[in-house]
Design a protein around this motif. Structure first.
Motif, PDB file in Angstrom:
ATOM      1  N   SER A 161      -3.206 -12.965  -0.513  1.00 51.64           N
ATOM      2  CA  SER A 161      -4.456 -12.428   0.056  1.00 51.64           C
ATOM      3  C   SER A 161      -5.335 -13.561   0.578  1.00 51.64           C
ATOM      4  CB  SER A 161      -5.217 -11.609  -0.992  1.00 51.64           C
ATOM      5  OG  SER A 161      -5.795 -12.434  -1.985  1.00 51.64           O
ATOM      6  N   TYR A 162      -5.130 -14.751   0.062  1.00 48.75           N
ATOM      7  CA  TYR A 162      -5.897 -15.914   0.495  1.00 48.75           C
ATOM      8  C   TYR A 162      -5.112 -16.810   1.458  1.00 48.75           C
ATOM      9  CZ  TYR A 162      -8.256 -20.450   0.113  1.00 48.75           C
ATOM     10  OH  TYR A 162      -8.878 -21.639   0.397  1.00 48.75           O
ATOM     11  N   ILE A 163      -3.837 -17.083   1.115  1.00 50.94           N
ATOM     12  CA  ILE A 163      -3.065 -18.058   1.906  1.00 50.94           C
ATOM     13  C   ILE A 163      -2.551 -17.476   3.220  1.00 50.94           C
ATOM     14  CG2 ILE A 163      -1.074 -19.598   1.929  1.00 50.94           C
ATOM     15  CD1 ILE A 163      -1.262 -20.001  -0.972  1.00 50.94           C
TER      16      ILE A 163
ATOM     17  N   THR B 113       0.829  -1.214   0.000  1.00 53.34           N
ATOM     18  CA  THR B 113       0.000   0.000   0.000  1.00 53.34           C
ATOM     19  C   THR B 113       0.860   1.259   0.000  1.00 53.34           C
ATOM     20  OG1 THR B 113      -0.244  -0.079   2.410  1.00 53.34           O
ATOM     21  CG2 THR B 113      -1.969  -1.139   1.094  1.00 53.34           C
TER      22      THR B 113
ATOM     23  N   VAL C  14      -7.048  -6.921  -9.929  1.00 52.25           N
ATOM     24  CA  VAL C  14      -7.032  -5.752  -9.042  1.00 52.25           C
ATOM     25  C   VAL C  14      -5.730  -4.963  -9.237  1.00 52.25           C
ATOM     26  CG1 VAL C  14      -6.954  -5.017  -6.620  1.00 52.25           C
ATOM     27  CG2 VAL C  14      -8.589  -6.773  -7.333  1.00 52.25           C
TER      28      VAL C  14
ATOM     29  N   VAL D  66      -7.920 -17.147  -7.135  1.00 50.79           N
ATOM     30  CA  VAL D  66      -7.376 -16.052  -6.316  1.00 50.79           C
ATOM     31  C   VAL D  66      -6.313 -15.294  -7.107  1.00 50.79           C
ATOM     32  CG1 VAL D  66      -5.951 -15.540  -4.298  1.00 50.79           C
ATOM     33  CG2 VAL D  66      -7.898 -17.111  -4.085  1.00 50.79           C
TER      34      VAL D  66
ATOM     35  N   ILE E 131      -0.322  -0.116  -4.255  1.00 51.98           N
ATOM     36  CA  ILE E 131      -0.753  -1.367  -4.895  1.00 51.98           C
ATOM     37  C   ILE E 131      -1.330  -2.350  -3.884  1.00 51.98           C
ATOM     38  CG2 ILE E 131       0.674  -1.088  -6.947  1.00 51.98           C
ATOM     39  CD1 ILE E 131       2.787  -2.891  -5.675  1.00 51.98           C
ATOM     40  N   SER E 132      -1.495  -3.593  -4.272  1.00 45.93           N
ATOM     41  CA  SER E 132      -2.207  -4.586  -3.454  1.00 45.93           C
ATOM     42  C   SER E 132      -1.514  -5.941  -3.555  1.00 45.93           C
ATOM     43  CB  SER E 132      -3.656  -4.664  -3.929  1.00 45.93           C
ATOM     44  OG  SER E 132      -3.706  -4.885  -5.331  1.00 45.93           O
ATOM     45  N   PRO E 133      -1.834  -6.874  -2.651  1.00 45.03           N
ATOM     46  CA  PRO E 133      -1.088  -8.138  -2.557  1.00 45.03           C
ATOM     47  C   PRO E 133      -1.304  -9.073  -3.755  1.00 45.03           C
ATOM     48  CG  PRO E 133      -2.452  -7.774  -0.592  1.00 45.03           C
ATOM     49  CD  PRO E 133      -2.861  -6.760  -1.600  1.00 45.03           C
TER      50      PRO E 133
ATOM     51  N   LYS F 184      -8.954 -23.206  -6.394  1.00 45.14           N
ATOM     52  CA  LYS F 184      -9.153 -21.979  -5.625  1.00 45.14           C
ATOM     53  C   LYS F 184      -7.989 -21.007  -5.816  1.00 45.14           C
ATOM     54  CE  LYS F 184     -11.086 -19.434  -2.369  1.00 45.14           C
ATOM     55  NZ  LYS F 184     -12.337 -18.742  -2.677  1.00 45.14           N
TER      56      LYS F 184
ATOM     57  N   LEU G 267       0.117  -7.459   5.160  1.00 40.06           N
ATOM     58  CA  LEU G 267      -0.230  -7.248   3.749  1.00 40.06           C
ATOM     59  C   LEU G 267      -0.858  -5.887   3.484  1.00 40.06           C
ATOM     60  CD1 LEU G 267      -1.727 -10.752   2.824  1.00 40.06           C
ATOM     61  CD2 LEU G 267       0.533  -9.852   2.230  1.00 40.06           C
ATOM     62  N   ILE G 268      -1.622  -5.356   4.446  1.00 39.08           N
ATOM     63  CA  ILE G 268      -2.269  -4.053   4.224  1.00 39.08           C
ATOM     64  C   ILE G 268      -1.391  -2.914   4.721  1.00 39.08           C
ATOM     65  CG2 ILE G 268      -4.318  -2.633   4.653  1.00 39.08           C
ATOM     66  CD1 ILE G 268      -5.929  -5.155   5.115  1.00 39.08           C
TER      67      ILE G 268
ATOM     68  N   ARG H 187      -4.820  -1.105 -10.099  1.00 41.89           N
ATOM     69  CA  ARG H 187      -3.981  -0.351  -9.163  1.00 41.89           C
ATOM     70  C   ARG H 187      -2.790   0.303  -9.860  1.00 41.89           C
ATOM     71  NH1 ARG H 187      -4.558   2.106  -5.177  1.00 41.89           N
ATOM     72  NH2 ARG H 187      -6.542   2.462  -6.182  1.00 41.89           N
TER      73      ARG H 187
ATOM     74  N   GLU I 168      -6.404 -11.344  -7.961  1.00 40.80           N
ATOM     75  CA  GLU I 168      -5.336 -10.447  -7.496  1.00 40.80           C
ATOM     76  C   GLU I 168      -4.704  -9.677  -8.663  1.00 40.80           C
ATOM     77  OE1 GLU I 168      -3.645 -12.842  -3.531  1.00 40.80           O
ATOM     78  OE2 GLU I 168      -2.696 -13.130  -5.465  1.00 40.80           O
TER      79      GLU I 168
END
Lengths: 274, 274, 274
Positions: free
Chosen positions: A164-166, A153, A250, A243, A157-159, A239, A180-181, A254, A247
């Motif tokens: 974001s899942y694991i 951030t 997104v 994900v 940007i973003s993970p 899954k 992560l955030i 970003r 990601e």
């Protein structure tokens, strides 16, 4: 099937291409992919993403028992080389973001689908993409000098890397989100306590202890090892691909945002030599 | 957009309504929702459930970067006010149970759907619903005086707040079950080691350290922060709503059971002043 | 409804069948299933799998509040008795593998579906199947003498008991893989830090502390306890049955592989007395 190896002798490149940014060797049933750009803290250029993917594709099919990713020099990997952002194609930033998302998605898919045990030998600080894909590794050994940092951030940007899942699954949402955030940097001990790292070793004996153990593991019945890994990973594979796709979508947006453009521009003007 | 704040000065209400059981302030990009019923250990009345939901709805739309839930006084929150059980409507206990289940489901849904980072500043012991919803927070900071206690079965009832699903994911089924089924009380250190709490601070410096860190986090690029949170949470959202619905359905039945009626009746006759 | 119990007095069989390999007693609202083959480190014969399933079926329906699995003597359980592999039916190894997969699947299903709290009192080292099913228990108490070992690939085989799915969820993939794929043995403290074990006790006070706590837990409102357990477990049940089926299918193939046949043959010729 094997070049001479630099295992246990980081800094020595032996006879294989000394100027390659990604060096692949194979010995004792272990294929080692080494990031070899120590002067740039092993940050990953666009070219290196492609080389790592090719190396993984070959390693998945060779006769080795397992594959190791590690870094040459003091750093494991300082993440995506931000100079990747400066090479803007004719289609402008929109095309750049689209191409980068396609590349990243393919790159992470290679780790999701890798058919053999995948081991990270984290020889020093790890940043960004080199941290987020750790959830896709089967073993993560770290020197006590290692740190784990995902300042997304801060760059607007973003993970990625399925983190974001694991990561919330591994360490719980309350620890994953601060990392992560909000870009909290973890020590090797913290990362181990939170399940991201398998075991931490003193830096002075790190290479010796790790390679001794891996050589022993590489002698186990290979089919049983490979099938056990697949059994563990197959329940999540679908899954993880979903994900990864989300990601990257997104991130594509970003990368075109004012927050990201401004942050990267500030970073590159502050640190022209990274 | 902000009332004067009592951040860092628990016990001082400033100029906003000193007798409100839920006090909302906004400062430094942080909206703070404070439980303000210290004489009752911040237990939550039916009215307060509604006020917290309204506060969350407003905080989700205001220009703050994040939202904090905390308590005024020695306790963080002692859970559901058991006197809520004594206000029986004309339709009797069956209608009461139905209404309570609807209220609880809506309340927990507000936390599941909250669009910005949600931070728990756990200033003292936490009980019941204030513990179970912690899995829906992005950061949980706790004083070392805090404890985490969910004595549901002692009252003949069952877990809520999505804890039946999230707690086993965070800490493993063997630790989650002792807490959620058998009412094992955790210390702050234990809750942190098990991933429910992000970090524990000494009580003497708790408020200072926590607010300093949160103010720094609130300055990060806001869109990147919000989008990263949503990326992390969106994969689970549908599942969490289903879990919440199921937990409330089970509770609706539990509240009408002999085990619950007897336990609550015993509790209220033993402790008439809570 | 209860035989005289040997709780707290391991080694004393009381009046119930002293030569039974599985001894079931019921006292204080707790049904205890004890592996009683101490001279063989409580390894599990085909006959014992059947007896444990019958005991679980009965315990699920009796008036006890919870069910305990434990071992008599120094070991908790040394896993599957490898002599089970020597009893080859007329249909040969193929039929043997098929029958074994059917038995294992039914056995694990009994743990997945068990309707009351299931407690493991791990009185010593645990190996193989006795480790992998721990993720299906609600509480796992261990003496500090206990170890947790799953040397599957050494035998050319692969994980069962839903461990391929639950262990990565509990401890993260990086710690689960070293245990399940590479046979890393965990101490009780390590298993506790990683969430597989609820709590570790000094061996000298283990039995006393554990049974005191369980007796207290058994007095809680029984319906609330049972319903809470089911609430926690029901969200996963369908998934766990699918995982169990897949694990058994893979094992059926593994048992017929050269890697397994050779490893078991070597093991049995080296240790004829196990």
């Amino acid at each position: 099937t094997s070049e001479s190896s630099s295992q246990g002798k980081p800094g020595t490149d032996g006879k294989q291409s000394g100027h390659d940014a990604v060096v692949v060797t194979s010995e004792d049933g272990i294929t080692k992919i080494m990031l070899n750009r120590p002067a740039k803290k092993n940050s990953v250029t666009t070219q290196m993403y492609h080389e790592i993917m090719l190396a993984l594709e070959a390693a998945g099919k060779d006769d080795s028992a397992m594959t190791v990713l590690t870094g040459n020099g003091d750093y494991y990997c300082s993440g995506n080389d931000l100079n990747n952002f400066t090479d803007i194609p004719p289609g402008g930033i929109e095309e750049k973001a689209k191409n980068s998302a396609i590349l990243l998605r393919k790159f992470v898919d290679c780790f999701i689908d890798f058919p053999k045990p995948l081991i990270a030998v984290v020889n020093g600080p790890a940043v960004g993409i080199s941290v987020t894909i750790l959830g896709l590794f089967d073993i993560v050994y770290a020197t006590d000098r290692a740190t784990f940092h995902t300042p997304f951030t801060h760059l607007g940007i973003s993970p990625e890397g399925c983190s974001s899942y694991i990561f919330p699954k591994i360490m719980g949402p309350a620890k994953a989100a601060e990392m992560l955030i909000f870009g909290k940097k973890l020590t090797a001990r913290e990362a181990c306590a939170q399940g991201l790292v398998t075991e931490v070793f003193p830096d002075s004996t790190f290479q010796k202890e790790v390679w001794t153990r891996l050589k022993a593991y590489s002698k186990l019945p290979q089919n049983a090892v490979r099938i056990s890994k697949q059994l563990i990973r197959n329940t999540e594979k679908e899954k993880l691909h979903a994900v990864n796709a989300e990601e990257c979508l997104v991130l594509q947006s970003r990368w075109q945002s004012d927050e990201c453009v401004n942050a990267v521009s500030n970073f590159l003007s502050r640190k022209p030599k990274l």
